[in-house]
Scaffold this motif. Structure first.
Motif, PDB file in Angstrom:
ATOM      1  N   PHE A   3      58.315  -4.045  20.757  1.00 35.13           N
ATOM      2  CA  PHE A   3      59.711  -4.353  20.522  1.00 35.13           C
ATOM      3  C   PHE A   3      59.927  -5.836  20.749  1.00 35.13           C
ATOM      4  N   ASP A   4      61.142  -6.283  20.810  1.00 36.23           N
ATOM      5  CA  ASP A   4      61.493  -7.694  20.910  1.00 36.23           C
ATOM      6  C   ASP A   4      60.488  -8.523  21.696  1.00 36.23           C
ATOM      7  N   ASN A   5      59.918  -9.498  21.023  1.00 33.52           N
ATOM      8  CA  ASN A   5      59.008 -10.485  21.602  1.00 33.52           C
ATOM      9  C   ASN A   5      57.740  -9.897  22.202  1.00 33.52           C
ATOM     10  N   GLU A   6      57.349  -8.710  21.798  1.00 32.50           N
ATOM     11  CA  GLU A   6      56.080  -8.135  22.228  1.00 32.50           C
ATOM     12  C   GLU A   6      55.068  -8.293  21.107  1.00 32.50           C
ATOM     13  N   THR A   7      53.807  -8.329  21.469  1.00 30.03           N
ATOM     14  CA  THR A   7      52.752  -8.419  20.463  1.00 30.03           C
ATOM     15  C   THR A   7      51.773  -7.268  20.667  1.00 30.03           C
ATOM     16  N   ILE A   8      51.053  -6.988  19.603  1.00 33.31           N
ATOM     17  CA  ILE A   8      50.000  -5.985  19.665  1.00 33.31           C
ATOM     18  C   ILE A   8      48.799  -6.547  18.913  1.00 33.31           C
ATOM     19  N   ASP A   9      47.619  -6.395  19.475  1.00 34.65           N
ATOM     20  CA  ASP A   9      46.384  -6.852  18.845  1.00 34.65           C
ATOM     21  C   ASP A   9      45.601  -5.638  18.394  1.00 34.65           C
ATOM     22  N   ILE A  10      45.203  -5.652  17.131  1.00 32.41           N
ATOM     23  CA  ILE A  10      44.413  -4.561  16.575  1.00 32.41           C
ATOM     24  C   ILE A  10      43.210  -5.180  15.877  1.00 32.41           C
ATOM     25  N   THR A  11      42.025  -4.782  16.265  1.00 31.24           N
ATOM     26  CA  THR A  11      40.810  -5.288  15.642  1.00 31.24           C
ATOM     27  C   THR A  11      40.522  -4.466  14.390  1.00 31.24           C
ATOM     28  N   VAL A  12      40.285  -5.157  13.283  1.00 25.96           N
ATOM     29  CA  VAL A  12      39.940  -4.487  12.030  1.00 25.96           C
ATOM     30  C   VAL A  12      38.672  -5.104  11.468  1.00 25.96           C
ATOM     31  N   GLU A  13      37.968  -4.338  10.685  1.00 25.67           N
ATOM     32  CA  GLU A  13      36.761  -4.818  10.019  1.00 25.67           C
ATOM     33  C   GLU A  13      37.156  -5.780   8.897  1.00 25.67           C
ATOM     34  N   PRO A  14      36.257  -6.705   8.533  1.00 28.95           N
ATOM     35  CA  PRO A  14      36.541  -7.564   7.376  1.00 28.95           C
ATOM     36  C   PRO A  14      36.771  -6.705   6.138  1.00 28.95           C
ATOM     37  N   GLY A  15      37.670  -7.160   5.281  1.00 26.95           N
ATOM     38  CA  GLY A  15      37.941  -6.436   4.043  1.00 26.95           C
ATOM     39  C   GLY A  15      39.419  -6.353   3.745  1.00 26.95           C
ATOM     40  N   HIS A  16      39.756  -5.391   2.899  1.00 29.07           N
ATOM     41  CA  HIS A  16      41.123  -5.201   2.431  1.00 29.07           C
ATOM     42  C   HIS A  16      41.816  -4.154   3.305  1.00 29.07           C
ATOM     43  N   HIS A  17      43.057  -4.438   3.698  1.00 29.65           N
ATOM     44  CA  HIS A  17      43.809  -3.545   4.573  1.00 29.65           C
ATOM     45  C   HIS A  17      45.260  -3.466   4.122  1.00 29.65           C
ATOM     46  N   LEU A  19      49.279  -2.619   5.892  1.00 24.32           N
ATOM     47  CA  LEU A  19      49.998  -2.535   7.159  1.00 24.32           C
ATOM     48  C   LEU A  19      51.439  -2.142   6.893  1.00 24.32           C
ATOM     49  N   GLN A  20      51.940  -1.233   7.724  1.00 24.71           N
ATOM     50  CA  GLN A  20      53.347  -0.867   7.687  1.00 24.71           C
ATOM     51  C   GLN A  20      53.769  -0.624   9.133  1.00 24.71           C
ATOM     52  N   VAL A  21      54.936  -1.137   9.496  1.00 26.52           N
ATOM     53  CA  VAL A  21      55.453  -0.981  10.852  1.00 26.52           C
ATOM     54  C   VAL A  21      56.574   0.051  10.814  1.00 26.52           C
ATOM     55  N   ARG A  22      56.567   0.941  11.804  1.00 25.04           N
ATOM     56  CA  ARG A  22      57.586   1.988  11.894  1.00 25.04           C
ATOM     57  C   ARG A  22      58.163   1.971  13.309  1.00 25.04           C
ATOM     58  N   ASN A  23      59.486   2.125  13.382  1.00 24.30           N
ATOM     59  CA  ASN A  23      60.187   2.249  14.651  1.00 24.30           C
ATOM     60  C   ASN A  23      61.236   3.340  14.453  1.00 24.30           C
ATOM     61  N   GLY A  24      60.928   4.546  14.867  1.00 27.96           N
ATOM     62  CA  GLY A  24      61.814   5.676  14.607  1.00 27.96           C
ATOM     63  C   GLY A  24      61.886   5.935  13.110  1.00 27.96           C
ATOM     64  N   GLU A  39      38.249 -13.929  11.071  1.00 28.49           N
ATOM     65  CA  GLU A  39      39.618 -14.347  10.741  1.00 28.49           C
ATOM     66  C   GLU A  39      40.634 -13.535  11.543  1.00 28.49           C
ATOM     67  N   ILE A  40      41.737 -14.179  11.887  1.00 29.85           N
ATOM     68  CA  ILE A  40      42.840 -13.507  12.564  1.00 29.85           C
ATOM     69  C   ILE A  40      44.023 -13.470  11.613  1.00 29.85           C
ATOM     70  N   ALA A  41      44.521 -12.287  11.335  1.00 29.28           N
ATOM     71  CA  ALA A  41      45.710 -12.123  10.488  1.00 29.28           C
ATOM     72  C   ALA A  41      46.891 -11.865  11.412  1.00 29.28           C
ATOM     73  N   ARG A  42      47.917 -12.696  11.289  1.00 28.35           N
ATOM     74  CA  ARG A  42      49.105 -12.546  12.131  1.00 28.35           C
ATOM     75  C   ARG A  42      50.302 -12.166  11.267  1.00 28.35           C
ATOM     76  N   PHE A  43      51.080 -11.228  11.760  1.00 33.79           N
ATOM     77  CA  PHE A  43      52.289 -10.777  11.081  1.00 33.79           C
ATOM     78  C   PHE A  43      53.451 -10.819  12.051  1.00 33.79           C
ATOM     79  N   ARG A  44      54.630 -11.051  11.533  1.00 30.51           N
ATOM     80  CA  ARG A  44      55.853 -11.014  12.332  1.00 30.51           C
ATOM     81  C   ARG A  44      56.773  -9.959  11.729  1.00 30.51           C
ATOM     82  N   CYS A  45      57.275  -9.089  12.598  1.00 30.30           N
ATOM     83  CA  CYS A  45      58.180  -8.036  12.171  1.00 30.30           C
ATOM     84  C   CYS A  45      59.552  -8.312  12.767  1.00 30.30           C
TER      85      CYS A  45
END
Length: 70
Positions: A3-17, A19-24, A39-45
């Protein structure tokens, strides 16, 4: 789920992915992205939207959250 100003780190294999974020019942649109080895992919929700989009998100939950790659 972060939630607000929190981050989550998820390790993924190289390739195509996807992402969808759900909250309720609120969710973002699905984003496709590629990552290479080390590579590190960063997203902001965010749940902040202009009033017309906010109101429309009650009928179309995928408009409730925005997801952008940084």
């Amino acid at each position: 789920m972060p939630f607000d100003n929190e981050t989550i780190d998820i390790t993924v294999e190289p390739g195509h992915h996807t992402l969808q974020v759900r909250n309720g019942r609120n969710l973002s649109q699905t984003k496709s992205f590629d990552v290479t080895e080390g590579e590190i992919a960063r997203f902001r929700c965010s749940g902040k939207s202009p009033l017309p989009i906010f109101l429309l998100s009650f009928a179309v939950p995928s408009l409730a959250l925005t997801l952008n790659r940084e």
